[in-house]
Design an enzyme around this catalytic site. Structure first.
Site, PDB file in Angstrom:
ATOM      1  N   ASP A 158      26.440  -9.422 -10.332  1.00 22.90           N
ATOM      2  CA  ASP A 158      25.667  -9.252  -8.903  1.00 22.90           C
ATOM      3  C   ASP A 158      25.138  -7.839  -8.944  1.00 22.90           C
ATOM      4  O   ASP A 158      25.847  -6.872  -9.465  1.00 22.90           O
ATOM      5  CB  ASP A 158      26.681  -9.643  -7.952  1.00 22.90           C
ATOM      6  CG  ASP A 158      26.260  -9.231  -6.581  1.00 22.90           C
ATOM      7  OD1 ASP A 158      25.298 -10.279  -6.163  1.00 22.90           O
ATOM      8  OD2 ASP A 158      26.478  -8.264  -5.810  1.00 22.90           O
TER       9      ASP A 158
ATOM     10  N   GLU B  57      21.814 -10.558 -12.177  1.00 19.12           N
ATOM     11  CA  GLU B  57      20.732 -10.661 -11.127  1.00 19.12           C
ATOM     12  C   GLU B  57      20.118  -9.353 -10.802  1.00 19.12           C
ATOM     13  O   GLU B  57      21.037  -8.284 -10.642  1.00 19.12           O
ATOM     14  CB  GLU B  57      21.833 -10.885  -9.890  1.00 19.12           C
ATOM     15  CG  GLU B  57      20.805 -11.027  -8.438  1.00 19.12           C
ATOM     16  CD  GLU B  57      21.321 -10.346  -7.462  1.00 19.12           C
ATOM     17  OE1 GLU B  57      20.518 -10.744  -6.236  1.00 19.12           O
ATOM     18  OE2 GLU B  57      22.202  -9.617  -7.404  1.00 19.12           O
TER      19      GLU B  57
END
Length: 737
Positions: free
Chosen positions: A415, A468
């Site tokens: 993330d 990401e």
């Protein structure tokens, strides 16, 4: 020893030391407590503030220990030899108890572990740190170990010792900064924390175990002893073959799930599913729908439900919200037996400021940077790991390896990578510190990510990692030895933003934004991309996928079906967040479940059927996936017909794989006799038409197949005049039968 009480001149204990014991101020408790030789005798010293009398039980004999006069709870006395013994205590009410003395046991951590911990290169710190149920020197108990190099004293506090930090101070292991203790009789399910006297002598708020394997249910904040050994995996077939399932030339269609809100048990307080329930219901559903992987939003223990797991405290603990660690393994095992891979969202980008967490862990900025310009995220009110500190980087790398090895996780989606890569991420001038060369790149974070990927791919064959990463940072999915970050895949955030912006516009305006749908091909093969329609796109006022679509209700559904057809026909692996596959009207709410009742309506059930059929067609058609990451797998047929908002392209796999032609019409006008070039002559099967009646459409199309003509078009020697329904995508597959 001098200053012993006059009554006990030979007692190897001074008033000063006894007072330090009672105050919990001993820096080296094992040098005083437990059995020690002095003056040719063996003396046992112990501390129990609840006792008025204490004795050592040895070989059936009881040897009273003397209460240290003037210092309550301190006892010291001679025993005949250094044999194992029990302590028997009595309180003022006459109640008695017996227990092992933790201070009669030797260290558990070995020299090699100690060396690697000190060096910051112990790849599997969870095998040493944390709380391990074990047998040590013939006695059952739990070994506790924690890294706190600047602490003056560290103690285990738990029910066993009335949460009194004076009772079980730990042993500091040399230069490692690691404190350890073996507590006999403590086992599975025990709740504990660490009490720390910080670098400046301050008593810290009690801390959860950074390497704890379990935790209390939030809002409670203690760690919990969990024995994670001995699970009987039954996924051998999957584990030996998963490398092919995670490869760049594999069909990868990911179902992104927030386990707390996928499905609720409404007749039991609207609680979320347990891991064991999800092992049946979620796995069966994902398999039926044709997804190849399930990706879970973070499951590492986290205090705040509203963070969805993205602000973790217990990086080594599967959240207890759904059950204990072995039951999480049941879920993974079930997915693997169903032929489905499991990906976890992993969060090395930041951590919350909760006092029981990593912040100021030993009274210093241990895990984080001391300077907020490097160590604090203004957007999220969270702290940033000090990636340049070798022990912190090792903590994170080891955690990644932990999930892959201990829980058979098949992949990690990292993330907020952009926030790690840039020192000026979301900061104004003067709010950040440049790197050593004066630039904005975070060299230390880059090195940590590269090392994580290198180690994980080397140590656990067959896994995948995905980033990401929302910028154009070069080489995210390129190998480390080629200067890349070493991820297997990268989320294509640019494609997502451009195409969602396009599809949300009224069709009359789309011709002015035509190349938002084509621009992604310009860079589609610069990385190994995943096309993500994730949770971030359907929350915080962004609306659900169906709510983004323009037009009346029927047009909204047609737009969404056409968009999904476009997505599955486009190069790149696929990712869809739960609820998007049924076109639920409401945006995601982490406190409720997916609106499963919507599937009682034909239009919603039609979108669900479409996603299922897209997945199955995708998996059965190599041309749609085998060259997702190669330019040779894609060729435009029509990229510039902005007046009609029509797009057409070819997808190719290997030499023997049937080719595919994908055609999209993003206007509400039917395109009759619209000529499209085809790469080979013959019959082409209409393998999927998003306007089909079973999907909630009008059933317009080409009666199941077309026959090409020998007429040049779109740079091809053969073509066909087609009917392209309004707001639709059609996928043709060459019919070699």
């Amino acid at each position: 020893m001098t200053n012993a009480p006059a009554k006990y001149p030979q007692m190897p204990l001074s008033y000063e030391t006894a007072e330090q014991i009672a105050a919990g101020a001993l820096g080296d408790p094992f040098a005083v407590l437990g059995p020690h030789e002095s003056g040719g005798d063996i003396w046992v010293t112990t501390y129990d503030p609840g006792a008025v009398a204490m004795s050592a039980l040895m070989n059936g004999d009881e040897h009273p220990l003397d209460a240290f006069e003037g210092v309550a709870g301190v006892f010291c006395g001679k025993v005949p030899h250094k044999s194992p013994y029990l302590l028997r205590g009595r309180n003022a009410a006459g109640e008695t108890w017996e227990n092992e003395d933790p201070y009669r046991f030797g260290p558990v951590i070995g020299e090699m572990d100690e060396y690697l911990l000190a060096e910051g290169t112990h790849q599997r710190i969870w095998q040493v740190l944390g709380a391990h149920v074990m047998e040590h020197e013939g006695v059952e108990g739990t070994h506790f170990a924690v890294w706190a190099p600047n602490a003056k004293r560290v103690s285990v506090v738990c029910d066993f010792n009335a949460w009194d930090g004076r009772r079980n101070p730990m042993r500091l292991r040399g230069q490692t900064g690691v404190w350890e203790i073996f507590l006999p009789g403590v086992g599975e399910g025990a709740v504990y924390k660490y009490e720390i006297i910080g670098a400046q002598g301050q008593l810290m708020a009690q801390k959860a175990d950074p390497v704890g394997f379990g935790a209390q249910h939030p809002p409670e904040t203690a760690s919990m002893v969990r024995d994670i050994s001995g699970y009987g995996w039954d996924d051998g077939k999957w584990m030996t073959s998963r490398e092919a399932a995670n490869a760049h030339d594999a069909p990868i269609s990911v179902y992104e799930v927030h386990l707390g809100s996928w499905k609720r048990v409404t007749d039991d307080g609207n609680r979320p599913l347990s891991y064991k329930e999800a092992a049946v219901e979620l796995v069966d559903y994902a398999k039926e729908m044709g997804f190849t992987h399930i990706e879970f939003l973070p499951v590492s223990e986290f205090p705040f439900d509203g963070s969805w797991g993205y602000q973790p405290i217990g990086l080594f603990a599967p959240t207890v919200r759904h059950g204990p660690p072995h039951e999480f393994r049941d879920l993974i095992d079930a997915a693997h037996q169903a032929g489905i891979g499991v990906i976890l969202d992993w969060v090395p980008g930041h951590f919350p400021t909760d006092v029981h967490g990593l912040a100021q862990f030993d009274g210093t900025a241990l895990y984080e940077h001391a300077d907020p310009r490097e160590g604090f995220h203004q957007d999220w009110n969270t702290l940033i790991y000090n990636y340049g500190r070798i022990e912190v980087a090792n903590f994170l790398i080891s955690n990644a390896l932990y999930w892959l090895e201990e829980y058979h996780i098949d992949g990690l989606r990292v993330d907020a990578v952009a926030s790690m890569l840039y020192r000026d991420y979301s900061r104004e001038e003067g709010q950040w510190i440049p790197n050593k060369d004066g630039g904005r790149e975070n060299y230390e974070a880059i090195a940590m990510l590269q090392r994580t990927n290198s180690i994980c791919y080397a140590e656990v064959p067959g896994i995948m990692t995905a980033a990401e990463e929302s910028t154009s940072f070069p080489g995210v999915s390129k190998p480390v030895d080629s200067g890349g970050l070493g991820f297997g895949f990268k989320w294509n955030m640019g494609w997502m933003n451009d195409t969602l912006d396009y599809i949300s516009r009224e069709p009359v305006h789309r011709k002015h934004h035509h190349h938002q749908m084509t621009f992604g091909i310009h860079y589609a093969f610069s990385e190994n991309f995943i096309l993500p329609i994730s949770h971030d796109e359907v929350v915080h006022g962004k609306g659900s996928m169906i709510a983004k679509m323009p037009g009346l209700e029927g047009e909204k559904f047609a737009n969404l079906r056409a968009y999904y057809g476009f997505m599955w026909g486009h190069p790149g692996k696929k990712l869809l967040f739960m609820g998007n596959e049924i076109a639920q009207w409401s945006e995601w709410n982490n406190n409720d479940q997916v609106d499963w009742k919507a599937t009682e309506y034909h239009t919603h059930a039609g979108v669900q059927r479409l996603v299922k059929d897209l997945n199955h067609l995708y998996r059965e058609t190599p041309a749609l996936y085998a060259k997702d990451c190669e330019p040779g797998g894609f060729e435009w047929l029509e990229a510039n017909d902005m007046d009609h908002s029509v797009y057409a392209w070819i997808r190719r796999g290997g030499p023997e794989d049937p080719e595919v032609v994908v055609i999209c019409n993003f206007t509400p006008m039917e395109r009759s006799a619209y000529r499209v070039g085809f790469p080979t002559p013959g019959t082409w099967r209409e393998a999927l038409n998003t306007d089909a009646g079973i999907y909630g459409g009008e059933g317009r199309g080409n009666l199941g197949s077309i026959q090409t003509e020998e007429k040049d078009w779109h740079g091809q020697d053969h073509s066909a005049a087609l009917t392209i329904p309004p707001l639709s995508t059609i996928i043709f597959v060459r019919d070699d039968a």
